[in-house]
Design an enzyme around this catalytic site. Structure first.
Site, PDB file in Angstrom:
ATOM      1  N   PHE A 156       0.834  -1.215   0.000  1.00  0.00           N
ATOM      2  CA  PHE A 156       0.000   0.000   0.000  1.00  0.00           C
ATOM      3  C   PHE A 156       0.860   1.252   0.000  1.00  0.00           C
ATOM      4  O   PHE A 156       0.700   2.165   0.804  1.00  0.00           O
ATOM      5  CB  PHE A 156      -0.957  -0.026   1.205  1.00  0.00           C
ATOM      6  CG  PHE A 156      -2.243   0.694   0.947  1.00  0.00           C
ATOM      7  CD1 PHE A 156      -3.031   0.373  -0.147  1.00  0.00           C
ATOM      8  CD2 PHE A 156      -2.684   1.690   1.795  1.00  0.00           C
ATOM      9  CE1 PHE A 156      -4.226   1.031  -0.397  1.00  0.00           C
ATOM     10  CE2 PHE A 156      -3.881   2.359   1.564  1.00  0.00           C
ATOM     11  CZ  PHE A 156      -4.649   2.032   0.462  1.00  0.00           C
ATOM     12  N   GLY A 157       1.790   1.290  -0.963  1.00  0.00           N
ATOM     13  CA  GLY A 157       2.583   2.505  -1.188  1.00  0.00           C
ATOM     14  C   GLY A 157       1.801   3.439  -2.081  1.00  0.00           C
ATOM     15  O   GLY A 157       0.569   3.387  -2.152  1.00  0.00           O
ATOM     16  N   ARG A 158       2.531   4.271  -2.811  1.00  0.00           N
ATOM     17  CA  ARG A 158       1.865   5.302  -3.620  1.00  0.00           C
ATOM     18  C   ARG A 158       0.967   4.698  -4.691  1.00  0.00           C
ATOM     19  O   ARG A 158      -0.153   5.161  -4.924  1.00  0.00           O
ATOM     20  CB  ARG A 158       2.905   6.187  -4.299  1.00  0.00           C
ATOM     21  CG  ARG A 158       3.831   6.902  -3.341  1.00  0.00           C
ATOM     22  CD  ARG A 158       4.971   7.500  -4.132  1.00  0.00           C
ATOM     23  NE  ARG A 158       5.983   8.127  -3.315  1.00  0.00           N
ATOM     24  CZ  ARG A 158       7.037   7.487  -2.814  1.00  0.00           C
ATOM     25  NH1 ARG A 158       7.217   6.201  -3.019  1.00  0.00           N
ATOM     26  NH2 ARG A 158       7.929   8.136  -2.099  1.00  0.00           N
ATOM     27  N   ILE A 159       1.456   3.651  -5.380  1.00  0.00           N
ATOM     28  CA  ILE A 159       0.651   3.074  -6.473  1.00  0.00           C
ATOM     29  C   ILE A 159      -0.553   2.323  -5.898  1.00  0.00           C
ATOM     30  O   ILE A 159      -1.678   2.448  -6.402  1.00  0.00           O
ATOM     31  CB  ILE A 159       1.514   2.173  -7.382  1.00  0.00           C
ATOM     32  CG1 ILE A 159       2.700   2.967  -7.947  1.00  0.00           C
ATOM     33  CG2 ILE A 159       0.675   1.592  -8.520  1.00  0.00           C
ATOM     34  CD1 ILE A 159       3.725   2.130  -8.707  1.00  0.00           C
ATOM     35  N   ARG A 180       3.635  -4.422   4.444  1.00  0.00           N
ATOM     36  CA  ARG A 180       4.593  -4.957   5.428  1.00  0.00           C
ATOM     37  C   ARG A 180       4.635  -4.131   6.711  1.00  0.00           C
ATOM     38  O   ARG A 180       4.902  -4.655   7.770  1.00  0.00           O
ATOM     39  CB  ARG A 180       5.975  -5.141   4.817  1.00  0.00           C
ATOM     40  CG  ARG A 180       6.627  -3.861   4.421  1.00  0.00           C
ATOM     41  CD  ARG A 180       7.831  -4.042   3.563  1.00  0.00           C
ATOM     42  NE  ARG A 180       7.896  -2.830   2.765  1.00  0.00           N
ATOM     43  CZ  ARG A 180       8.931  -2.402   2.120  1.00  0.00           C
ATOM     44  NH1 ARG A 180      10.022  -3.110   2.096  1.00  0.00           N
ATOM     45  NH2 ARG A 180       8.909  -1.276   1.444  1.00  0.00           N
ATOM     46  N   THR A 240       0.739  -5.726 -11.600  1.00  0.00           N
ATOM     47  CA  THR A 240       1.481  -4.673 -12.298  1.00  0.00           C
ATOM     48  C   THR A 240       2.757  -4.355 -11.521  1.00  0.00           C
ATOM     49  O   THR A 240       3.382  -3.320 -11.748  1.00  0.00           O
ATOM     50  CB  THR A 240       0.646  -3.369 -12.415  1.00  0.00           C
ATOM     51  OG1 THR A 240       0.167  -3.023 -11.109  1.00  0.00           O
ATOM     52  CG2 THR A 240      -0.522  -3.514 -13.360  1.00  0.00           C
ATOM     53  N   ARG A 242       5.914  -6.699 -10.068  1.00  0.00           N
ATOM     54  CA  ARG A 242       7.069  -7.337 -10.700  1.00  0.00           C
ATOM     55  C   ARG A 242       6.734  -8.809 -10.947  1.00  0.00           C
ATOM     56  O   ARG A 242       6.071  -9.449 -10.128  1.00  0.00           O
ATOM     57  CB  ARG A 242       8.309  -7.248  -9.802  1.00  0.00           C
ATOM     58  CG  ARG A 242       9.005  -5.896  -9.856  1.00  0.00           C
ATOM     59  CD  ARG A 242       9.710  -5.679 -11.214  1.00  0.00           C
ATOM     60  NE  ARG A 242      10.402  -4.420 -11.294  1.00  0.00           N
ATOM     61  CZ  ARG A 242       9.913  -3.293 -11.836  1.00  0.00           C
ATOM     62  NH1 ARG A 242       8.698  -3.267 -12.357  1.00  0.00           N
ATOM     63  NH2 ARG A 242      10.640  -2.201 -11.889  1.00  0.00           N
ATOM     64  N   GLU A 271      10.899 -11.600 -18.416  1.00  0.00           N
ATOM     65  CA  GLU A 271      10.622 -10.660 -19.516  1.00  0.00           C
ATOM     66  C   GLU A 271      11.814 -10.567 -20.455  1.00  0.00           C
ATOM     67  O   GLU A 271      12.955 -10.552 -19.975  1.00  0.00           O
ATOM     68  CB  GLU A 271      10.327  -9.270 -18.940  1.00  0.00           C
ATOM     69  CG  GLU A 271       9.046  -9.243 -18.141  1.00  0.00           C
ATOM     70  CD  GLU A 271       8.736  -7.878 -17.542  1.00  0.00           C
ATOM     71  OE1 GLU A 271       9.326  -6.872 -17.973  1.00  0.00           O
ATOM     72  OE2 GLU A 271       7.902  -7.834 -16.644  1.00  0.00           O
ATOM     73  N   HIS A 289       4.369  -5.019 -20.060  1.00  0.00           N
ATOM     74  CA  HIS A 289       4.974  -4.096 -19.077  1.00  0.00           C
ATOM     75  C   HIS A 289       4.711  -2.625 -19.466  1.00  0.00           C
ATOM     76  O   HIS A 289       5.640  -1.858 -19.717  1.00  0.00           O
ATOM     77  CB  HIS A 289       6.485  -4.357 -18.941  1.00  0.00           C
ATOM     78  CG  HIS A 289       7.051  -3.890 -17.632  1.00  0.00           C
ATOM     79  ND1 HIS A 289       8.096  -4.526 -16.989  1.00  0.00           N
ATOM     80  CD2 HIS A 289       6.725  -2.832 -16.835  1.00  0.00           C
ATOM     81  CE1 HIS A 289       8.385  -3.883 -15.868  1.00  0.00           C
ATOM     82  NE2 HIS A 289       7.572  -2.853 -15.755  1.00  0.00           N
ATOM     83  N   GLY A 291       2.825  -0.432 -17.537  1.00  0.00           N
ATOM     84  CA  GLY A 291       2.347   0.347 -16.378  1.00  0.00           C
ATOM     85  C   GLY A 291       2.577   1.845 -16.490  1.00  0.00           C
ATOM     86  O   GLY A 291       1.660   2.646 -16.341  1.00  0.00           O
TER      87      GLY A 291
END
Ligand code: DGY
Length: 323
Positions: A156-159, A180, A240, A242, A271, A289, A291
């Site tokens: 639950f970071g910025r993205i 985390r 989206t 890794r 990839e 990829h 995003g």
């Protein structure tokens, strides 16, 4: 004063390349071919700064030099798990990334994937292009409603927060969060979100699960066979973040045997190679990829690298220094 020498490892938006060339002694990668570890090793012995991105695998081999000339790896992208940070630190090389400027576009793409897989947009487009559409009927390509459902967000970071904003305010979704560290109550409150204590607790409660955590060894194969079995039989997985976060062989099994509703992936374990079994699954949507792939985000990412570089060479602390 001699201008620092800078290597850009891939093509960048033209406006940023031009600006870089005005301030630095820049070497651009006109062919846009990814560097090999040997070429990368050579580069860090030659340039004051190297500006890599996710396609540069900067592991022990690439950093195996005795006296690097490079003082900073100013990464183009928010994720930097492709860089062996500990090894770079032993050389005293600083590392920066480009957070914030791609969060909205990456969340937009995660929403795109969620809607595509739930509403069978890939199936529909394949059918039309193949000339197989026989016309409207009540039972045709029936998908799953998104509005009002429960979305689990891992990381639950910025993205992750941008994803919650779209899902909650745009689609009335209930938001569950696994992160985390504890998320501040005022942040959770914005989206009426509830933080659960583990991935295992989150998975069985969600209709959709979207991954927004970092990659790297710490989260490798976090979504494995056992965890996929915890998902509801009609739930969807969206990645989206890794590729390494999902065990692709296990996911292919779950999709083949339809133990989950479907999956939508923008990132992959190896990839640009795609697991051939996975590629055969019709209940899977795949994108290459994309995003952060908007004109606005890609340009802003480049200018953010430039800011970090300017600060570093002016003796200031770059705002996005991560090591
Ligand atoms: C990022 O910024 O990490 C994107 O995945 C592109 O590298």
């Amino acid at each position: 004063m001699v201008r620092p020498s800078v290597l850009v490892t891939r093509r960048w938006p033209a406006a940023v390349e031009q600006q870089l060339a005005q301030s630095y002694n820049v070497e651009l990668n006109k062919s846009d071919r990814p560097l090999t570890p040997a070429e990368f090793r050579e580069a860090i012995q030659r340039y004051d700064a190297v500006l890599p991105t996710v396609t540069d695998k900067i592991g022990p081999e690439a950093l195996d030099v005795s006296k690097p000339q490079t003082k900073i790896l100013a990464n183009y992208g928010v994720g930097y798990t492709h860089i062996d940070v500990e090894r770079a630190k032993t050389h005293g090389i600083a590392i920066t990334n480009t957070p914030d400027v791609l969060s909205e576009c990456t969340a937009d793409l995660a929403m795109t994937l969620m809607l595509m897989v739930a509403r069978r947009a890939g199936d529909g487009e394949r059918e039309l292009r193949a000339g197989d559409w026989s016309g409207w009927r009540p039972t045709h390509l029936v998908g799953t409603k998104v509005s009002g459902k429960t979305l689990g967000i891992i990381g639950f970071g910025r993205i992750g927060q941008e994803m919650a904003k779209r899902a909650h305010f745009g689609f009335g979704m209930k938001i569950l969060v696994q992160n985390r560290s504890a998320v501040r109550p005022e942040i959770l409150k914005k989206f009426n979100a509830v933080q659960v204590s583990s991935v295992d607790e989150l998975l069985p409660q969600c209709d959709f699960v979207s991954l927004h955590c970092p990659g790297g060894a710490v989260n490798a194969k976090m979504i494995n066979g056992a965890r996929l079995d915890l998902m509801k039989p009609d739930a969807f997985l969206i990645n989206t973040a890794r590729g390494e976060v999902v065990d692709e062989a296990a996911l292919a099994q779950s999709l083949m045997f339809e133990t989950i509703g479907g999956a939508a992936l923008d990132v992959f374990e190896r990839e640009p190679a795609i697991n051939p079994t996975l590629a055969q699954c019709d209940n899977l949507v795949i994108l290459p990829h994309l995003g952060s792939a908007t004109r606005e985000a890609r340009q802003a990412m480049g200018f953010r690298v430039l800011d970090n570089l300017n600060d570093f060479f002016e003796g200031k602390a770059p705002r996005d220094r991560v090591a």
